[in-house]
Design a protein around this motif. Structure first.
Motif, PDB file in Angstrom:
ATOM      1  N   VAL A  48       0.852  -1.184   0.000  1.00 36.08           N
ATOM      2  CA  VAL A  48       0.000   0.000   0.000  1.00 36.08           C
ATOM      3  C   VAL A  48       0.891   1.238   0.000  1.00 36.08           C
ATOM      4  N   THR A  49       0.535   2.233  -0.818  1.00 35.39           N
ATOM      5  CA  THR A  49       1.245   3.509  -0.853  1.00 35.39           C
ATOM      6  C   THR A  49       0.398   4.549  -0.141  1.00 35.39           C
ATOM      7  N   THR A  74       7.787   4.901   7.376  1.00 31.09           N
ATOM      8  CA  THR A  74       8.207   6.298   7.240  1.00 31.09           C
ATOM      9  C   THR A  74       7.658   6.892   5.957  1.00 31.09           C
ATOM     10  N   LEU A  75       7.205   8.137   6.046  1.00 33.71           N
ATOM     11  CA  LEU A  75       6.787   8.898   4.875  1.00 33.71           C
ATOM     12  C   LEU A  75       7.846   9.975   4.650  1.00 33.71           C
ATOM     13  N   ALA A  87       4.389  13.983   1.330  1.00 37.92           N
ATOM     14  CA  ALA A  87       5.248  12.993   1.983  1.00 37.92           C
ATOM     15  C   ALA A  87       4.648  11.650   1.641  1.00 37.92           C
ATOM     16  N   THR A  88       5.480  10.716   1.171  1.00 39.52           N
ATOM     17  CA  THR A  88       4.989   9.437   0.670  1.00 39.52           C
ATOM     18  C   THR A  88       5.742   8.277   1.318  1.00 39.52           C
ATOM     19  N   GLY A  89       5.022   7.184   1.571  1.00 39.32           N
ATOM     20  CA  GLY A  89       5.632   5.986   2.126  1.00 39.32           C
ATOM     21  C   GLY A  89       4.837   4.753   1.741  1.00 39.32           C
ATOM     22  N   GLN A  90       5.385   3.588   2.053  1.00 39.44           N
ATOM     23  CA  GLN A  90       4.716   2.333   1.726  1.00 39.44           C
ATOM     24  C   GLN A  90       4.813   1.364   2.893  1.00 39.44           C
TER      25      GLN A  90
END
Length: 186
Positions: A48-49, A74-75, A87-90
């Motif tokens: 999942v993103t 972490t994002l 801010a993006t994380g998975q």
């Protein structure tokens, strides 16, 4: 005066029952840059993103997916030019995750929005929508086992015997009806 009090009481009852909360929550998330989850519906084992613009440019966030059993993640600031403020994380949904809706949370850090918390919902299902559509579109094949034989069974001798028995029965029925019409007694 009494009508105004009744309307106010009714409005408060509706608000406290939560009937107004989804649109209100959507407005708050849209204004503050909520947590976007892609895809929003997944099967166990999927990646999942998660992204948010709530942390501002260059901001990071710590995500918490422990509700679904995935722990923390972490994002980081996005490198995508179209989403430079995100801010993006998975994270990966564990294979043991049960179907249901889970709240995923992210808390901003390292920017002007330090400490700001945003959340989004993740739905876990045991069947994918693509697999469900594929199952619905499959045409049935083969014979239906109902216990009743077909007219053209696998044995031609039995088929011929069945046809002959039907012909004898039809001829006998016709002969009996003809005698009855003439008045002959059996």
């Amino acid at each position: 005066m009494r009508k105004a009090r009744l309307l106010t009481t009714a409005a408060l009852a509706v608000a406290s029952a939560g009937l107004l909360s989804p649109p209100a929550a959507a407005a708050v998330l849209a204004a503050g840059g909520g947590l976007e989850i892609h895809p929003a519906t997944v099967m166990p084992g999927s990646t999942v993103t998660v992204s948010t613009s709530a942390c501002g440019g260059g901001g990071t966030a710590s995500g918490d997916a422990s509700a679904v059993g995935a722990g923390t993640f972490t994002l980081a600031p996005s490198t995508d030019e179209d989403h430079e403020q995100n801010a993006t994380g998975q994270f990966k949904v564990p294979p043991s995750a049960q179907p249901g809706t889970y709240e995923i949370v992210a808390k901003c850090s390292g920017s002007g929005a330090d400490g700001k918390q945003v959340a989004g919902d993740l739905s876990v299902t045991i069947t994918s929508t693509a697999a469900a559509r594929e199952q619905q579109q499959v045409a049935p094949k083969g014979h239906v086992k109902t216990g009743v034989g077909g007219a053209l069974g696998p044995d031609p001798v039995q088929t011929a015997a069945g046809v002959a028995a039907l012909a004898v029965a039809a001829a006998g029925g016709t002969w009996l009806l003809h005698r009855r019409a003439r008045g002959d007694r059996i």
